[in-house]
Write an enzyme that holds these catalytic residues in place. Structure first.
Site, PDB file in Angstrom:
ATOM      1  N   LYS A  70      95.497  60.928  78.046  1.00 25.06           N
ATOM      2  CA  LYS A  70      95.698  61.384  79.331  1.00 25.06           C
ATOM      3  C   LYS A  70      94.416  61.105  80.036  1.00 25.06           C
ATOM      4  O   LYS A  70      93.479  61.102  79.498  1.00 25.06           O
ATOM      5  CB  LYS A  70      95.449  63.023  78.923  1.00 25.06           C
ATOM      6  CG  LYS A  70      95.427  63.816  80.077  1.00 25.06           C
ATOM      7  CD  LYS A  70      96.819  64.280  80.495  1.00 25.06           C
ATOM      8  CE  LYS A  70      97.045  64.869  82.014  1.00 25.06           C
ATOM      9  NZ  LYS A  70      97.001  63.798  83.037  1.00 25.06           N
ATOM     10  N   LYS A  94      86.940  64.902  76.001  1.00 25.62           N
ATOM     11  CA  LYS A  94      87.050  66.038  76.744  1.00 25.62           C
ATOM     12  C   LYS A  94      88.382  66.753  76.267  1.00 25.62           C
ATOM     13  O   LYS A  94      88.347  68.126  76.138  1.00 25.62           O
ATOM     14  CB  LYS A  94      87.258  65.667  78.287  1.00 25.62           C
ATOM     15  CG  LYS A  94      87.083  66.701  79.459  1.00 25.62           C
ATOM     16  CD  LYS A  94      87.495  65.987  80.554  1.00 25.62           C
ATOM     17  CE  LYS A  94      86.402  65.025  80.915  1.00 25.62           C
ATOM     18  NZ  LYS A  94      86.775  64.419  82.688  1.00 25.62           N
ATOM     19  N   LYS A 106      92.010  56.266  80.755  1.00 25.32           N
ATOM     20  CA  LYS A 106      91.782  56.399  82.152  1.00 25.32           C
ATOM     21  C   LYS A 106      92.174  54.817  82.668  1.00 25.32           C
ATOM     22  O   LYS A 106      92.565  54.085  82.048  1.00 25.32           O
ATOM     23  CB  LYS A 106      90.183  56.071  82.303  1.00 25.32           C
ATOM     24  CG  LYS A 106      89.552  56.783  83.527  1.00 25.32           C
ATOM     25  CD  LYS A 106      89.437  58.274  83.539  1.00 25.32           C
ATOM     26  CE  LYS A 106      88.816  58.710  84.848  1.00 25.32           C
ATOM     27  NZ  LYS A 106      88.577  60.097  84.580  1.00 25.32           N
ATOM     28  N   THR A 190      88.821  71.917  88.491  1.00 29.05           N
ATOM     29  CA  THR A 190      87.689  71.264  87.967  1.00 29.05           C
ATOM     30  C   THR A 190      86.415  72.146  88.158  1.00 29.05           C
ATOM     31  O   THR A 190      85.758  72.638  87.325  1.00 29.05           O
ATOM     32  CB  THR A 190      87.505  69.667  88.523  1.00 29.05           C
ATOM     33  OG1 THR A 190      88.500  69.215  88.152  1.00 29.05           O
ATOM     34  CG2 THR A 190      86.144  69.035  87.704  1.00 29.05           C
ATOM     35  N   ASN A 221      86.252  67.117  95.798  1.00 31.66           N
ATOM     36  CA  ASN A 221      87.219  68.146  95.451  1.00 31.66           C
ATOM     37  C   ASN A 221      86.480  69.098  94.436  1.00 31.66           C
ATOM     38  O   ASN A 221      86.532  70.388  94.645  1.00 31.66           O
ATOM     39  CB  ASN A 221      88.455  67.566  94.662  1.00 31.66           C
ATOM     40  CG  ASN A 221      89.082  68.472  93.655  1.00 31.66           C
ATOM     41  OD1 ASN A 221      88.719  68.868  92.717  1.00 31.66           O
ATOM     42  ND2 ASN A 221      90.268  69.029  94.152  1.00 31.66           N
ATOM     43  N   SER A 363      95.949  70.295  84.340  1.00 30.18           N
ATOM     44  CA  SER A 363      96.863  68.998  84.257  1.00 30.18           C
ATOM     45  C   SER A 363      97.612  69.292  83.124  1.00 30.18           C
ATOM     46  O   SER A 363      98.939  69.323  83.068  1.00 30.18           O
ATOM     47  CB  SER A 363      95.999  67.639  84.038  1.00 30.18           C
ATOM     48  OG  SER A 363      95.791  67.138  85.163  1.00 30.18           O
TER      49      SER A 363
HETATM   50  N1  GLU Z   1      90.248  62.975  86.452  1.00 35.13           N
HETATM   51  C1  GLU Z   1      89.910  64.240  85.996  1.00 35.13           C
HETATM   52  C2  GLU Z   1      89.170  63.879  84.695  1.00 35.13           C
HETATM   53  O1  GLU Z   1      88.287  63.080  84.696  1.00 35.13           O
HETATM   54  C3  GLU Z   1      91.333  64.967  85.292  1.00 35.13           C
HETATM   55  C4  GLU Z   1      92.169  63.906  84.279  1.00 35.13           C
HETATM   56  C5  GLU Z   1      93.393  64.721  84.273  1.00 35.13           C
HETATM   57  O2  GLU Z   1      93.948  65.739  84.703  1.00 35.13           O
HETATM   58  O3  GLU Z   1      94.344  64.077  83.281  1.00 35.13           O
HETATM   59  O4  GLU Z   1      88.873  64.993  84.024  1.00 35.13           O
END
Ligand code: GLU
Length: 431
Positions: A70, A94, A106, A190, A221, A363
């Site tokens: 993810k 995370k 990623k 976030t 954002n 998400s």
């Molecule tokens: N890009 C965001 C992060 O770095 C969200 C990633 C997601 O929702 O999968 O946490």
């Protein structure tokens, strides 16, 4: 600071320090130190003028012991393999720190999206999905937005995936528009997640938001939403910036006004400056100063929120930081060398993998809604997000206190133990 430092070596420095305490087996250590899979492609694009070009693109699948990979997809000139690898690793930690059932991955396209037309942007986004399609899926790898990627980009990507696979796959990607399988509250998640942690932190210390000054680097954002949340809760937001620099006022700034000028002029400082030419008289009258992004970090304030790019708090400036608390809404804003200096100074750093986990948490809610066909209310999203963020925060705080670690090391320790437990249960590593 070592000159060869990259986002990934900086990740490894912290990882190595924490593994020192956890004493994993060699097999566990190997799994935790390198991605399971690196996917690379060159995405072809026919420009509007008929010329042909291509962009390097990546998807790094770091670890899926706890669930499908993810993590977001970033469009940025600096999004090279080293950066995407580091961001994929941080995603694995995370999702583990907030205990949602995902691994970490990623993606990135190394390009400047501001130089592309809307048609070109859509074309290259669809090409990304075609390149990696067989490695994506709601049970395999679930992308999302990141720097410079929006809900519209997610919609094009879902559509391309469904076309290519002849499926209905709402949960193949998150951060989609509400009209096409998105979740309420994803766009503000976030910042909202970080805000819940900040609220808990100041409540516990019986502090009053009215007495707290906050400086925020970044007005995208995460940073933009955070500025509004803090202002509305009574905090004094003393500084705000975007990639072109920002403004500082000891008396506080109204984010609504800043947003109005940002929309009109394209710059946070737009009310006062056109490029580097500023209306000094108006600034003096309003008690406002122009600050660079570097200067913003060193301003007198209680809470500093880096909410833009990585590698901004370094050994060079850490000693001059005046805030007592740093909440990392950006990924990787602080180097390991800076961490050491900040810890000595008694600055509390709420690390990225905890502070900005609100985005991936909502998400996860979006993914669940896509699989069940349900639509959660905004209240439910907010309630569940708060619970998950505070559970993560309390676990990290407890670990930091009991094991005498910084919050970053504690967050790594909590996450790594959960990933190791999952790898053991699966029999990937010797029990
Ligand atoms: N890009 C965001 C992060 O770095 C969200 C990633 C997601 O929702 O999968 O946490």
């Amino acid at each position: 600071m070592s000159p060869a430092s990259t986002p990934f070596t900086r990740f490894q420095t912290t990882l190595t320090a924490v593994l020192e305490r956890l004493k994993p087996s060699p097999a566990e250590r190997k799994f935790l130190s390198e991605p399971q899979q690196i996917l690379e492609a060159k995405l072809p694009l026919t420009r509007d003028d008929g010329s042909k070009t291509e962009f390097p693109a990546y998807r790094v699948q770091f670890n899926n012991a706890r669930g499908p990979y993810k993590g977001g997809i970033r469009y940025h000139p600096a999004a090279d393999l080293e950066e995407v690898k580091a961001l994929a690793a941080l995603m694995a930690l995370k999702t583990a720190v907030v205990n949602i059932p995902f691994g970490g991955g990623k993606g990135g396209i190394q390009m400047d999206p501001r130089k592309l037309s809307a048609r070109e942007l859509q074309e290259v986004s669809r090409a990304y999905v075609r390149a990696f399609q067989q490695h994506l899926g709601s049970d395999i790898d679930v992308p999302a937005p990141d720097v410079n990627t929006t809900a519209d980009v997610m919609a094009w990507m879902r559509d391309e995936y469904e076309k290519q696979t002849h499926t209905f796959s709402p949960s193949v990607i998150t951060g989609k528009p509400l009209s096409y399988g998105g979740s309420l509250g994803r766009d503000t998640a976030t910042a909202r997640g970080g805000f819940f942690i900040l609220q808990e932190l100041i409540d516990r210390e019986a502090l009053d938001p009215q007495d707290l000054k906050v400086a925020i680097q970044g007005f995208g954002n995460a940073g933009g939403t955070m500025a509004h949340l803090l202002h509305n809760a009574g905090f004094t937001v003393v500084a705000i910036s975007d990639s072109q620099g920002g403004i500082y006022s000891a008396d506080g700034i109204d984010p609504v006004r800043v947003e109005k000028y940002k929309r009109k002029t394209g710059a946070v400082a737009g009310e006062y400056c056109e490029g580097s030419v500023c209306d000094v008289q108006k600034m003096n009258m309003d008690g406002v100063k122009h600050v660079s992004n570097g200067e913003l970090l060193e301003l007198p304030c209680d809470i500093l929120i880096p909410a833009a790019l990585d590698n901004v708090i370094t050994a060079e400036n850490a000693d001059r930081i005046q805030a007592r608390t740093i909440l990392e809404l950006a990924n990787g804003p602080t180097t390991p060398e800076a961490d050491v200096i900040l810890e000595k100074k008694g600055v509390r750093v709420i690390p990225d993998i905890l502070a900005n986990a609100g985005g991936v948490t909502v998400s996860y809610f979006e993914w669940v809604q896509g699989r069940s066909g349900e639509q959660w209310t905004a209240e439910r999203v907010d309630l569940e997000l708060r619970r998950i963020m505070l559970d993560g925060y309390k676990m990290v705080r407890r670990t930091a206190y009991r094991e005498k670690m910084s919050y970053r090391h504690a967050a790594f320790a909590v996450a790594l133990r959960r990933i190791i437990a999952a790898m053991k249960a699966r029999g990937w590593v010797n029990v």
